[in-house]
Design a protein around this motif. Structure first.
Motif, PDB file in Angstrom:
ATOM      1  N   ASP A   1       7.795   7.434  -2.713  1.00  0.00           N
ATOM      2  CA  ASP A   1       7.242   8.785  -2.668  1.00  0.00           C
ATOM      3  C   ASP A   1       5.795   8.810  -2.185  1.00  0.00           C
ATOM      4  N   HIS A   2       5.102   7.710  -2.367  1.00  0.00           N
ATOM      5  CA  HIS A   2       3.697   7.654  -1.977  1.00  0.00           C
ATOM      6  C   HIS A   2       3.477   6.769  -0.752  1.00  0.00           C
ATOM      7  N   GLY A   3       4.564   6.509  -0.018  1.00  0.00           N
ATOM      8  CA  GLY A   3       4.411   5.850   1.275  1.00  0.00           C
ATOM      9  C   GLY A   3       4.430   4.330   1.240  1.00  0.00           C
TER      10      GLY A   3
ATOM     11  N   LEU B   1       0.847  -1.193   0.000  1.00  0.00           N
ATOM     12  CA  LEU B   1       0.000   0.000   0.000  1.00  0.00           C
ATOM     13  C   LEU B   1       0.886   1.247   0.000  1.00  0.00           C
ATOM     14  N   GLY B   2       0.596   2.158  -0.927  1.00  0.00           N
ATOM     15  CA  GLY B   2       1.459   3.321  -1.142  1.00  0.00           C
ATOM     16  C   GLY B   2       2.054   3.256  -2.535  1.00  0.00           C
TER      17      GLY B   2
ATOM     18  N   LYS C   1       6.777  16.888   5.397  1.00  0.00           N
ATOM     19  CA  LYS C   1       7.351  16.797   4.050  1.00  0.00           C
ATOM     20  C   LYS C   1       6.807  17.895   3.137  1.00  0.00           C
TER      21      LYS C   1
ATOM     22  N   LYS D   1       5.201   2.471   4.285  1.00  0.00           N
ATOM     23  CA  LYS D   1       4.159   2.307   5.311  1.00  0.00           C
ATOM     24  C   LYS D   1       3.370   1.022   5.065  1.00  0.00           C
TER      25      LYS D   1
ATOM     26  N   THR E   1      -0.485   9.669   2.864  1.00  0.00           N
ATOM     27  CA  THR E   1       0.577   9.389   1.895  1.00  0.00           C
ATOM     28  C   THR E   1       1.877  10.027   2.354  1.00  0.00           C
ATOM     29  N   ALA E   2       1.795  11.279   2.744  1.00  0.00           N
ATOM     30  CA  ALA E   2       2.995  12.009   3.151  1.00  0.00           C
ATOM     31  C   ALA E   2       2.694  12.783   4.422  1.00  0.00           C
ATOM     32  N   ALA E   3       3.662  12.865   5.297  1.00  0.00           N
ATOM     33  CA  ALA E   3       3.507  13.646   6.521  1.00  0.00           C
ATOM     34  C   ALA E   3       3.473  15.130   6.173  1.00  0.00           C
TER      35      ALA E   3
ATOM     36  N   PRO F   1       4.303  15.719  -5.286  1.00  0.00           N
ATOM     37  CA  PRO F   1       3.820  14.704  -6.234  1.00  0.00           C
ATOM     38  C   PRO F   1       2.292  14.619  -6.153  1.00  0.00           C
ATOM     39  N   PHE F   2       1.657  14.233  -7.248  1.00  0.00           N
ATOM     40  CA  PHE F   2       0.229  13.918  -7.153  1.00  0.00           C
ATOM     41  C   PHE F   2       0.037  12.795  -6.122  1.00  0.00           C
ATOM     42  N   GLY F   3      -1.077  12.822  -5.429  1.00  0.00           N
ATOM     43  CA  GLY F   3      -1.344  11.758  -4.467  1.00  0.00           C
ATOM     44  C   GLY F   3      -1.114  12.180  -3.029  1.00  0.00           C
ATOM     45  N   TRP F   4      -0.556  13.386  -2.846  1.00  0.00           N
ATOM     46  CA  TRP F   4      -0.325  13.869  -1.484  1.00  0.00           C
ATOM     47  C   TRP F   4      -1.459  14.778  -1.004  1.00  0.00           C
TER      48      TRP F   4
ATOM     49  N   GLY G   1      -2.256   5.846   0.167  1.00  0.00           N
ATOM     50  CA  GLY G   1      -2.863   5.299  -1.047  1.00  0.00           C
ATOM     51  C   GLY G   1      -3.040   6.412  -2.071  1.00  0.00           C
TER      52      GLY G   1
ATOM     53  N   GLN H   1      -5.178  17.192  -2.014  1.00  0.00           N
ATOM     54  CA  GLN H   1      -6.258  17.593  -2.923  1.00  0.00           C
ATOM     55  C   GLN H   1      -6.586  19.057  -2.679  1.00  0.00           C
TER      56      GLN H   1
END
Lengths: 356, 356
Positions: free
Chosen positions: A228-230, A223-224, B184, A233, B179-181, B196-199, B224, B201
């Motif tokens: 870069d997308h975790g 998952l991630g 970051k 985790k 996804t990211a803390a 990056p996309f995915g962190w 995710g 919205q």
């Protein structure tokens, strides 16, 4: 091809009786297995029945096991599944967890010497009727590469947590610790479509969209998806499931977990016995009065469900909503089976002289 | 700007004494807070000290709390933090969990009426010296949008699990369920770079690369990132943390969790008291002999660490490896502080007449 639930249940039970399961075990195992089909996790339901039978033929599943507690404290136990069907071993262990929770507030059971246990959510949900929170983890044969690894060292190692509510239906999370379940890849394989990046890596550990990448020596991704997308985790979560399920109990872990498919032999030098599960049960009223908890859970659920949705999405879902809707539909309307699954069942029926 | 650990510790402790913390609490809180700086989670360390002070000024933090158990069973407790520093409330609660585990195998403690507790990993790691597995969760002010939601309803709600080994250092996972803390993102904001996309919205719930998207009414995304990559799993994990930490204890949950920043007022109609945490301690020998467990953990760790790495990556890491390396480096070489953080501490020192 749509089959009525009861018909599929009876068929499954009779097949299990034929391989030597006691009556109550055959019934329980059929109930667990079919809960996957009901809830739409088709990859974990009757589609796997012939796989269990092949493992039994190889004497890797014991149809009449002596499942027992081998170590315990007031709030914990280790259960030895005696190589039984995970479908039977897991509910035994979950009942132990529930009994311990009745006595001391919570119960935690790690299981060794078991096999594939169906969907994680069946077992966690056993806690609900006792006003308990249920947890269910299992490890599985290695298909997943840790972050930065070319090798597959973890299974899809699911986590399920079931939480009772009051007037609202319960919160039921049940998820592989990978970006996508293997079943989703199988759908793309049949359609000959690509997978999104982030689901699979190739045999060199590079990102790929090949839905058959895992079969070609690649791996599912945690998952991630990527660092870069975790993905570290998801890797950590899958590892926690593995350690709680197997290092705590004495089962095989990581790359040593025996394969579900009978044509692959288990490691000749195992580090434990069979595969492992982990269960938890927490009495809600071991923390606060049950009615307080439930009314706040109702409030939690209603607030999240009524959140303003993003464009194109009708509403925010609560974990368990889609599966519950599908279960309702399939209990009355029947369970759709893919042609190869249906034919596989017919062959199984022929062999054991059981009509579908 | 690099400051020696001991110097920063003494400064932090003296500031906490000035706001009225008892000696032992000030020392403990400084230890917890600075463990973040040592382990490289700079966003949760001394950078937050003036934030805690501002909450104290607003009377939202009680410097001299009467922390107590308000409900218990042999394996569970609910702790009321009396609006104390989470940095002090959390270790109290974790000690309760450890004591219960000594008696009945495991201990599980849900906490209400607390505040921000520093890094999750400090508390889970308290279990290690007792040959126990430690768990630590906390909820936090809402910055994260559930899958399909425009609204922010969850905090970054971290999960930490610490698992002892034998000759190898322990396994220590400590991760936000996003996804990211947020830390970051702050780094990218300072560099004026895209995320990056995915962190993140945007305020319409659409994907954005704007590192300032959250400040502009958007949200962090659950682990995710999007539905195709399993964001519903990150959303479920964050929800489980929220429910265990707050619905079980009677703290505020979801969008009602009080903000950490003092300039935002808490909801005038709270659904509970303060914010919530959840802790667990499991005695390893409540499952199998401790020496067996530890030698298999060593084997687990060595097998994963020696996995064949993908190109460009030196090796596969075990959760906790990077933080432990950094801690070693910073304990001897000092802790680097960003200029605004250093200046903030100087101002704080001026105000309370404490030299840095």
């Amino acid at each position: 091809m749509v089959i009525e639930y009861q018909q599929l249940f009876d068929f499954t039970k009779r097949i299990l009786l034929k391989i030597g399961c006691p009556e109550t075990d055959a019934e329980l195992a059929a109930d667990v297995l079919l809960s996957a089909d009901l809830r739409g996790i088709d990859s974990h339901g009757v589609a796997r029945l012939s796989g269990y039978v092949r493992l039994w033929e190889k004497k890797r599943i014991n149809a009449n096991p002596n499942i027992k507690i081998v170590h315990e404290t007031p709030s914990t136990a280790v259960v030895d599944g005696d190589a039984g069907l995970g479908l039977v071993v897991a509910p035994f262990a979950m009942r132990v967890a529930i009994e311990k929770a009745k006595n001391v507030g919570t119960g935690w059971v790690s299981v060794k010497n078991s096999n594939h246990y169906g969907i994680a959510g069946y077992h966690s949900m056993m806690a609900l009727e006792h006003d308990m929170i249920g947890l269910s983890f299992t490890n599985a044969s290695p298909l997943v590469a840790p972050t930065f690894s070319k090798e597959r060292l973890l299974g899809t190692n699911p986590i399920s947590v079931a939480i009772p509510a009051g007037e609202e239906p319960p919160f039921v999370a049940d998820m592989a610790t990978t970006t996508a379940a293997n079943g989703k890849l199988e759908i793309l394989q049949r359609k000959e479509q690509d997978a999104p990046f982030g689901w699979v890596q190739d045999d060199q550990g590079q990102p790929t969209q090949d839905a058959n990448g895992v079969k070609k020596g690649g791996a599912l991704l945690p998952l991630g998806g990527d660092r870069d997308h975790g993905s570290h985790k998801g890797y950590a979560l899958g590892s926690i499931v593995d350690i709680f399920s197997a290092v705590l109990s004495g089962a095989n872990y990581g790359p040593w977990v025996p394969p579900f498919v009978a044509f692959l032999e288990p490691d000749p030098n195992p580090v434990g016995e069979g595969l492992g599960h982990f269960f938890g049960a927490m009495r809600v009223d071991a923390f606060r009065p049950s009615s307080d908890f439930k009314s706040h859970m109702d409030n939690w659920i209603r607030r999240f469900r009524s959140a303003q949705p993003t464009d194109g999405n009708p509403k925010v879902l609560i974990p368990g909503d889609p599966e519950r809707d599908l279960e309702k539909e399939r209990r009355s309307g029947g369970i759709p089976l893919l042609k190869p699954v249906f034919e596989d069942l017919l062959k199984l029926g022929d062999r054991f002289e059981v009509n579908l």
